[in-house]
Design an enzyme around this catalytic site. Sequence first.
Site, PDB file in Angstrom:
ATOM      1  N   GLY A   1      32.430  41.559  41.105  1.00  0.00           N
ATOM      2  CA  GLY A   1      33.355  40.785  40.264  1.00  0.00           C
ATOM      3  C   GLY A   1      34.799  41.140  40.609  1.00  0.00           C
ATOM      4  N   HIS A   2      35.079  42.454  40.737  1.00  0.00           N
ATOM      5  CA  HIS A   2      36.431  42.877  41.131  1.00  0.00           C
ATOM      6  C   HIS A   2      36.756  42.350  42.538  1.00  0.00           C
ATOM      7  CE1 HIS A   2      35.495  46.400  38.346  1.00  0.00           C
ATOM      8  NE2 HIS A   2      36.631  45.945  37.854  1.00  0.00           N
TER       9      HIS A   2
ATOM     10  N   SER B   1      29.712  44.409  35.557  1.00  0.00           N
ATOM     11  CA  SER B   1      30.577  45.301  34.785  1.00  0.00           C
ATOM     12  C   SER B   1      30.413  46.713  35.344  1.00  0.00           C
ATOM     13  CB  SER B   1      30.144  45.280  33.317  1.00  0.00           C
ATOM     14  OG  SER B   1      30.683  46.392  32.643  1.00  0.00           O
TER      15      SER B   1
ATOM     16  N   GLY C   1      39.645  38.970  34.977  1.00  0.00           N
ATOM     17  CA  GLY C   1      38.368  38.262  34.896  1.00  0.00           C
ATOM     18  C   GLY C   1      38.127  37.686  33.510  1.00  0.00           C
TER      19      GLY C   1
ATOM     20  N   ALA D   1      35.344  51.995  39.694  1.00  0.00           N
ATOM     21  CA  ALA D   1      33.902  51.712  39.655  1.00  0.00           C
ATOM     22  C   ALA D   1      33.696  50.229  39.977  1.00  0.00           C
ATOM     23  CB  ALA D   1      33.300  52.090  38.305  1.00  0.00           C
ATOM     24  N   LEU D   2      34.253  49.846  41.093  1.00  0.00           N
ATOM     25  CA  LEU D   2      34.357  48.417  41.415  1.00  0.00           C
ATOM     26  C   LEU D   2      33.002  47.789  41.730  1.00  0.00           C
ATOM     27  CD1 LEU D   2      37.575  48.444  43.633  1.00  0.00           C
ATOM     28  CD2 LEU D   2      37.365  48.244  41.153  1.00  0.00           C
ATOM     29  N   HIS D   3      32.897  46.521  41.448  1.00  0.00           N
ATOM     30  CA  HIS D   3      31.703  45.739  41.747  1.00  0.00           C
ATOM     31  C   HIS D   3      32.155  44.403  42.314  1.00  0.00           C
ATOM     32  CE1 HIS D   3      32.796  43.690  38.072  1.00  0.00           C
ATOM     33  NE2 HIS D   3      32.768  44.840  37.439  1.00  0.00           N
TER      34      HIS D   3
ATOM     35  N   LYS E   1      35.473  37.611  31.986  1.00  0.00           N
ATOM     36  CA  LYS E   1      34.515  38.397  31.198  1.00  0.00           C
ATOM     37  C   LYS E   1      35.224  39.103  30.035  1.00  0.00           C
ATOM     38  CE  LYS E   1      31.670  42.328  31.354  1.00  0.00           C
ATOM     39  NZ  LYS E   1      32.745  43.233  31.027  1.00  0.00           N
ATOM     40  N   ASP E   2      36.445  39.566  30.291  1.00  0.00           N
ATOM     41  CA  ASP E   2      37.228  40.193  29.217  1.00  0.00           C
ATOM     42  C   ASP E   2      38.160  39.141  28.625  1.00  0.00           C
ATOM     43  OD1 ASP E   2      36.301  42.982  29.405  1.00  0.00           O
ATOM     44  OD2 ASP E   2      37.054  42.793  31.444  1.00  0.00           O
TER      45      ASP E   2
HETATM   46  O1  PAF Z   1      39.924  45.390  32.477  1.00  0.00           O
HETATM   47  C1  PAF Z   1      40.210  46.557  32.819  1.00  0.00           C
HETATM   48  O2  PAF Z   1      39.607  47.125  33.751  1.00  0.00           O
HETATM   49  C2  PAF Z   1      41.300  47.306  32.073  1.00  0.00           C
HETATM   50  O3  PAF Z   1      41.298  46.985  30.723  1.00  0.00           O
HETATM   51  C3  PAF Z   1      42.687  47.109  32.698  1.00  0.00           C
HETATM   52  C4  PAF Z   1      43.136  45.678  32.617  1.00  0.00           C
HETATM   53  C5  PAF Z   1      42.671  47.572  34.143  1.00  0.00           C
HETATM   54  C6  PAF Z   1      43.717  47.962  31.941  1.00  0.00           C
HETATM   55  O4  PAF Z   1      43.388  49.311  31.998  1.00  0.00           O
END
Ligand code: PAF
Length: 280
Positions: free
Chosen positions: A36-37, A185, A147, A32-34, A149-150
């Site tokens: 940020g990815h 996100s 990122g 579900a990329l955006h 963010k986490d």
């Molecule tokens: O941040 C995420 O998308 C997930 O926690 C990760 C690092 C891919 C692990 O499943």
Amino acid sequence: MLLFTAPADLKSHLEEIHGPKTTLGLLPTMGALHNGHLELMRRAVAENDLTVASIFVNPLQFNNPDDLTKYPRTLDEDCAMLEAAGCDLVFAPSAEDMYAQPPTLKLDFGQLEHVMEGAFRPGHFNGVGIVVARLFHIVQPDRAYFGQKDLQQVAVVRRLVEDLAFPLELVVCPTVREADGLAMSSRNRRLNPQERVLAPLIFRTLSEAKERLLAGQTVADVKQRVREQFARQPEFSLEYFEVADARSLQPVAATLSDGQTALCIAANLGAVRLIDNVLF
Ligand code: PAF
């Protein structure tokens, strides 16, 4: 761009193409990329000879089954975005590919487990740690991209890398935001239009709290104000607002003078759980 689902196939392909003279960057994702990815992927492409993105909705890290079921899955769209960003290989295993048998290993990240995400999502970091360690073993990257963010996840992965001596560099990139400040996100796409309008309150609250702390208000007063602000917003349910040391993620009673204070928030907006943080 090549797509692999079986860990053994990806591993043997990488053994052929990833020699000592090439660098390999890994971007672990749950899809579900955006943008940020994509920023992370573009950075990985710029810094490495080869790049791998993993797309795996890791059941081990979901403490809420409903959240796991509703997590958006958009593999075709994700692959098209990764290819446009210059990614070389995508690893998108099924749960069976990844876990032939359910892992029984339990990781303990010490104090990180007892605060914020660790406290509100029991077992979450165990699941993150197991899947990230597996990805590191399969891909054997020189650099891995995460990122900010986490933020707490970054601290957990840093411990994992240090404690298990993974020979790689952790690259942490700033949070990418929408024009109104909302942190990008994968969960944002589950917000309904009304919730999407309300969601920037989270970043506004963090920014205001930061200004108040910089102006000399106490941590206790700022926390109280944030709780009151959210209490006036029935659409939100605040899980936590914390002022913490950005490295240990442990709460602090006063801001730190070395630029390592983190303001962290988690709130449910309707059925969607959002997190964000700012550092200063
Ligand atoms: O941040 C995420 O998308 C997930 O926690 C990760 C690092 C891919 C692990 O499943």
